[in-house]
Design a protein around this motif. Structure first.
Motif, PDB file in Angstrom:
ATOM      1  N   SER A   1     -35.833 -72.810  21.591  1.00 24.31           N
ATOM      2  CA  SER A   1     -35.230 -74.306  21.201  1.00 24.31           C
ATOM      3  C   SER A   1     -33.718 -73.842  22.053  1.00 24.31           C
ATOM      4  CB  SER A   1     -34.465 -73.678  19.877  1.00 24.31           C
ATOM      5  OG  SER A   1     -34.406 -73.294  18.952  1.00 24.31           O
TER       6      SER A   1
ATOM      7  N   GLU B   1     -47.503 -85.517   9.532  1.00 26.26           N
ATOM      8  CA  GLU B   1     -46.206 -85.978   9.567  1.00 26.26           C
ATOM      9  C   GLU B   1     -45.116 -84.704  10.151  1.00 26.26           C
ATOM     10  OE1 GLU B   1     -44.394 -87.415   5.965  1.00 26.26           O
ATOM     11  OE2 GLU B   1     -45.384 -89.032   7.364  1.00 26.26           O
ATOM     12  N   ARG B   2     -46.205 -83.351   8.992  1.00 25.35           N
ATOM     13  CA  ARG B   2     -44.762 -82.547   8.971  1.00 25.35           C
ATOM     14  C   ARG B   2     -45.197 -81.007  10.047  1.00 25.35           C
ATOM     15  NH1 ARG B   2     -46.251 -82.509   3.173  1.00 25.35           N
ATOM     16  NH2 ARG B   2     -46.509 -80.117   3.196  1.00 25.35           N
TER      17      ARG B   2
ATOM     18  N   THR C   1     -45.290 -79.062  13.486  1.00 27.31           N
ATOM     19  CA  THR C   1     -45.140 -79.225  14.963  1.00 27.31           C
ATOM     20  C   THR C   1     -45.931 -78.593  15.571  1.00 27.31           C
ATOM     21  OG1 THR C   1     -42.396 -79.661  14.078  1.00 27.31           O
ATOM     22  CG2 THR C   1     -43.201 -78.419  16.534  1.00 27.31           C
ATOM     23  N   ARG C   2     -45.998 -79.247  17.032  1.00 21.23           N
ATOM     24  CA  ARG C   2     -47.933 -78.760  17.135  1.00 21.23           C
ATOM     25  C   ARG C   2     -47.169 -78.303  18.716  1.00 21.23           C
ATOM     26  NH1 ARG C   2     -48.533 -83.411  15.059  1.00 21.23           N
ATOM     27  NH2 ARG C   2     -49.826 -83.465  13.146  1.00 21.23           N
ATOM     28  N   ASN C   3     -47.873 -77.431  19.531  1.00 22.69           N
ATOM     29  CA  ASN C   3     -47.258 -77.102  20.523  1.00 22.69           C
ATOM     30  C   ASN C   3     -47.736 -78.061  21.893  1.00 22.69           C
ATOM     31  OD1 ASN C   3     -50.429 -76.774  21.484  1.00 22.69           O
ATOM     32  ND2 ASN C   3     -50.087 -74.501  21.710  1.00 22.69           N
TER      33      ASN C   3
ATOM     34  N   VAL D   1     -51.606 -75.410  16.442  1.00 20.97           N
ATOM     35  CA  VAL D   1     -50.164 -74.887  15.638  1.00 20.97           C
ATOM     36  C   VAL D   1     -50.971 -73.365  15.779  1.00 20.97           C
ATOM     37  CG1 VAL D   1     -49.295 -74.809  13.215  1.00 20.97           C
ATOM     38  CG2 VAL D   1     -49.555 -76.982  14.237  1.00 20.97           C
TER      39      VAL D   1
ATOM     40  N   ASP E   1     -40.490 -74.165   9.561  1.00 22.19           N
ATOM     41  CA  ASP E   1     -40.286 -75.350  10.984  1.00 22.19           C
ATOM     42  C   ASP E   1     -41.539 -75.985  10.774  1.00 22.19           C
ATOM     43  OD1 ASP E   1     -38.109 -74.396  12.141  1.00 22.19           O
ATOM     44  OD2 ASP E   1     -38.506 -72.209  12.808  1.00 22.19           O
ATOM     45  N   GLY E   2     -42.674 -75.768  10.024  1.00 15.21           N
ATOM     46  CA  GLY E   2     -43.464 -77.234  10.595  1.00 15.21           C
ATOM     47  C   GLY E   2     -44.169 -76.325  12.094  1.00 15.21           C
ATOM     48  N   ASP E   3     -43.939 -75.229  11.729  1.00 13.71           N
ATOM     49  CA  ASP E   3     -44.723 -74.453  13.661  1.00 13.71           C
ATOM     50  C   ASP E   3     -45.741 -73.430  13.423  1.00 13.71           C
ATOM     51  OD1 ASP E   3     -42.562 -72.772  13.352  1.00 13.71           O
ATOM     52  OD2 ASP E   3     -42.198 -73.630  15.257  1.00 13.71           O
TER      53      ASP E   3
END
Lengths: 122, 122
Positions: free
Chosen positions: A58, B10-11, B13-15, B20, B83-85
């Motif tokens: 980030s 919705e939670r 965070t994909r690349n 993930v 972070d959801g990732d």
């Protein structure tokens, strides 16, 4: 500055951004603390300084864990996986590993198992 | 087939590839077994079938762990990070987790700590 040992560098399989994911685990309790990313220089610093050092995607900069928070990670072991594309970093974590103040980044959100909870047509 | 629960989707965070990373850990010994990747459908199947299911980046297909090798992973818990990732998947691993026959993918290659081993000028 010196480069990462070529004998290690040639075994790494990096992603398109030149990074390898690092799974960070507390060495004695074996809690998985977090996942972070390393480029060659972050790995070199981690191995030579004994302080876990990552590449912040980030902020696009090197990040010595705990440098501002004080929640440092002291490196006990670094292992490379069978494909050379993932690192396992065993550390002694000072204080919480997570920026939320939780011990690990995985403490808060346990997903429900078992039910077909999807909304779409079968 | 049904979609992944939208409250979970919705939670995430994909690349850029829609994936993930999933850190896979033996639930009782807490060994880190491997790192794999999930898309939404792999996560849905993992949560609903109780069998760890990944997206194979090399084969570009869904991959139910152990389907050919018999080295299945029975899912105990799935956690999403702050972070959801990243996912943490706690499993009961049948036999070796690694395709090399090792218990974990991190058993073979411990990197040297401490020395400035780089070849470049300081």
């Amino acid at each position: 500055m010196p480069d990462l040992d070529p004998a290690i560098a040639e075994r790494l399989t990096r992603n398109d951004a030149g990074l390898v994911p690092a799974v960070v685990q507390q060495h004695d309790t074996r809690e998985v603390l977090m996942l972070a990313w390393m480029n060659d220089e972050a790995l070199r610093q981690t191995l030579t300084t004994g302080r876990a050092t990552y590449w912040s995607r980030s902020r696009q900069e090197m990040w010595v864990k705990g440098e501002t928070s004080g929640h440092r990670q002291w490196v006990h072991e670094v292992r490379l996986d069978c494909d050379g594309d993932t690192l396992l970093v065993l550390v002694d974590q000072e204080g919480p590993a997570c920026h939320t103040g939780a011990r690990t980044c995985f403490d808060a959100d346990r997903l429900p198992l078992g039910a077909e909870t999807g909304g779409g047509p079968a």
